[in-house]
Design an enzyme around this catalytic site. Structure first.
Site, mmCIF file in Angstrom:
data_model
loop_
_atom_site.group_PDB
_atom_site.id
_atom_site.type_symbol
_atom_site.label_atom_id
_atom_site.label_comp_id
_atom_site.label_asym_id
_atom_site.label_seq_id
_atom_site.Cartn_x
_atom_site.Cartn_y
_atom_site.Cartn_z
ATOM 1 N N ASP A 8 0.876 -1.156 0.000
ATOM 2 C CA ASP A 8 0.000 0.000 0.000
ATOM 3 C C ASP A 8 0.931 1.228 0.000
ATOM 4 O O ASP A 8 2.121 1.108 0.312
ATOM 5 C CB ASP A 8 -0.870 -0.036 1.261
ATOM 6 C CG ASP A 8 -1.698 1.219 1.417
ATOM 7 O OD1 ASP A 8 -2.351 1.618 0.440
ATOM 8 O OD2 ASP A 8 -1.686 1.796 2.521
ATOM 9 N N ASP A 10 -0.165 5.075 0.837
ATOM 10 C CA ASP A 10 -0.449 6.072 1.872
ATOM 11 C C ASP A 10 -0.418 5.421 3.254
ATOM 12 O O ASP A 10 -1.222 4.532 3.537
ATOM 13 C CB ASP A 10 -1.834 6.690 1.628
ATOM 14 C CG ASP A 10 -1.920 7.444 0.300
ATOM 15 O OD1 ASP A 10 -1.013 8.238 0.036
ATOM 16 O OD2 ASP A 10 -2.879 7.234 -0.456
ATOM 17 N N ARG A 44 -8.773 5.650 6.046
ATOM 18 C CA ARG A 44 -7.559 4.945 5.597
ATOM 19 C C ARG A 44 -7.941 3.827 4.641
ATOM 20 O O ARG A 44 -8.766 2.979 4.985
ATOM 21 C CB ARG A 44 -6.816 4.316 6.774
ATOM 22 C CG ARG A 44 -5.918 5.263 7.498
ATOM 23 C CD ARG A 44 -5.254 4.573 8.682
ATOM 24 N NE ARG A 44 -4.723 5.546 9.595
ATOM 25 C CZ ARG A 44 -3.465 5.998 9.575
ATOM 26 N NH1 ARG A 44 -2.602 5.516 8.724
ATOM 27 N NH2 ARG A 44 -3.070 6.902 10.439
ATOM 28 N N SER A 113 -2.376 0.478 -4.315
ATOM 29 C CA SER A 113 -2.929 1.645 -3.623
ATOM 30 C C SER A 113 -4.332 1.971 -4.131
ATOM 31 O O SER A 113 -4.627 1.781 -5.310
ATOM 32 C CB SER A 113 -2.012 2.846 -3.869
ATOM 33 O OG SER A 113 -2.624 4.034 -3.431
ATOM 34 N N ALA A 114 -5.165 2.497 -3.234
ATOM 35 C CA ALA A 114 -6.510 2.933 -3.632
ATOM 36 C C ALA A 114 -6.479 4.331 -4.252
ATOM 37 O O ALA A 114 -7.483 4.803 -4.782
ATOM 38 C CB ALA A 114 -7.417 2.950 -2.412
ATOM 39 N N LYS A 144 -10.727 -1.531 -1.661
ATOM 40 C CA LYS A 144 -10.586 -2.244 -0.398
ATOM 41 C C LYS A 144 -11.826 -1.980 0.471
ATOM 42 O O LYS A 144 -12.308 -0.858 0.451
ATOM 43 C CB LYS A 144 -9.321 -1.756 0.343
ATOM 44 C CG LYS A 144 -8.043 -1.937 -0.477
ATOM 45 C CD LYS A 144 -6.882 -1.132 0.097
ATOM 46 C CE LYS A 144 -5.697 -1.123 -0.868
ATOM 47 N NZ LYS A 144 -4.575 -0.273 -0.431
#
Ligand code: BG6
Ligand code: MG
Length: 219
Positions: A8, A10, A44, A113-114, A144
């Site tokens: 991931d 962030d 998050r 990552s999102a 996610k």
């Protein structure tokens, strides 16, 4: 056997959670919404549009889709502007060392990552070279806790989920890793990441030595 790692971004490679917080806070103040660090923690790992919905729900408010999209763009403009001051000094302690170590040992590495701003963040950090595959908020449609972003990374690396370890700081991220059949390492407090296979308080403790010691039968 472990052949790959999926990170991931962030909260694992760099601490953008505070920058996201400041941008949501500015929007919330402008809109007269309540927003604090506790609400920010729930954001998050989840997508931008899911995030604004969480903030609205927290304020018992609803808005039409068009207004929501406009406000999310406004928040994103504030966030992206804040990335301009990010430099290669802004890795979380230990992150660059681990990525370098994985490179020298020849592991395959993907980003999962999102964020739709992931490439910009990697550029600011000068980190793109550590990744064989970049999966970001544009790569898959289900975010996610669905496992899609990690499955995307594993497939592009030509690996099975059980051959990969996922690094995450989000509760929803560990949920996603588990749902996809990946091994997982959580970065952050037990209250948030107690369900990870292995957990460290910070990236500084997450050395390849520690990881190999824990998953010893898999190396
Ligand atoms: C995740 C962050 O990595 O990306 C979330 O943890 C954020 O807080 C999400 O909402 C989407 O980011 P962006 O940059 O596309 O708005
Ligand atoms: Mg994260």
């Amino acid at each position: 056997m472990i052949k790959g790692f999926i990170f991931d971004l962030d909260g694992v490679i760099t601490d953008t959670a505070e920058s996201h917080y400041k941008a949501w806070k500015k929007l919330s103040d402008d809109m007269g919404w309540d927003f604090d660090h506790e609400v920010n923690d729930k954001l998050r790992g989840i997508s931008r549009m899911d995030s604004i919905q969480v903030i609205l729900d927290h304020n018992n408010t609803s808005l039409d889709a068009e207004t929501l999209a406009k406000l999310a763009t406004k928040k994103n403009d504030i966030y992206v502007a804040s990335l301009e001051t990010m430099t290669p000094d802004d890795y979380l302690p230990g992150a660059k060392e681990l990525l370098t170590h994985l490179r020298t040992e020849g592991f395959s590495v993907a980003l999962g990552s999102a964020s739709k701003n992931a490439i910009k963040v990697l550029e600011q950090l000068n980190a793109s070279g550590y990744f064989d595959v970049i999966g970001d908020g544009n790569s898959v449609s289900k975010s996610k806790p669905e496992p899609d972003i990690f499955l995307y990374g594993a497939e592009k690396l030509n690996l099975q989920p059980e051959e990969c370890i996922v690094f995450e700081d989000a509760e929803s991220g560990i949920d996603a890793a588990k749902a996809g059949g990946f091994h997982s390492v959580g970065i952050g407090p037990k209250e948030r990441l107690g369900h990870a296979d292995l957990r460290f308080d910070t990236m500084a403790e997450a050395t390849l030595f520690e990881i190999k010691s824990y998953f010893k039968d898999l190396f």
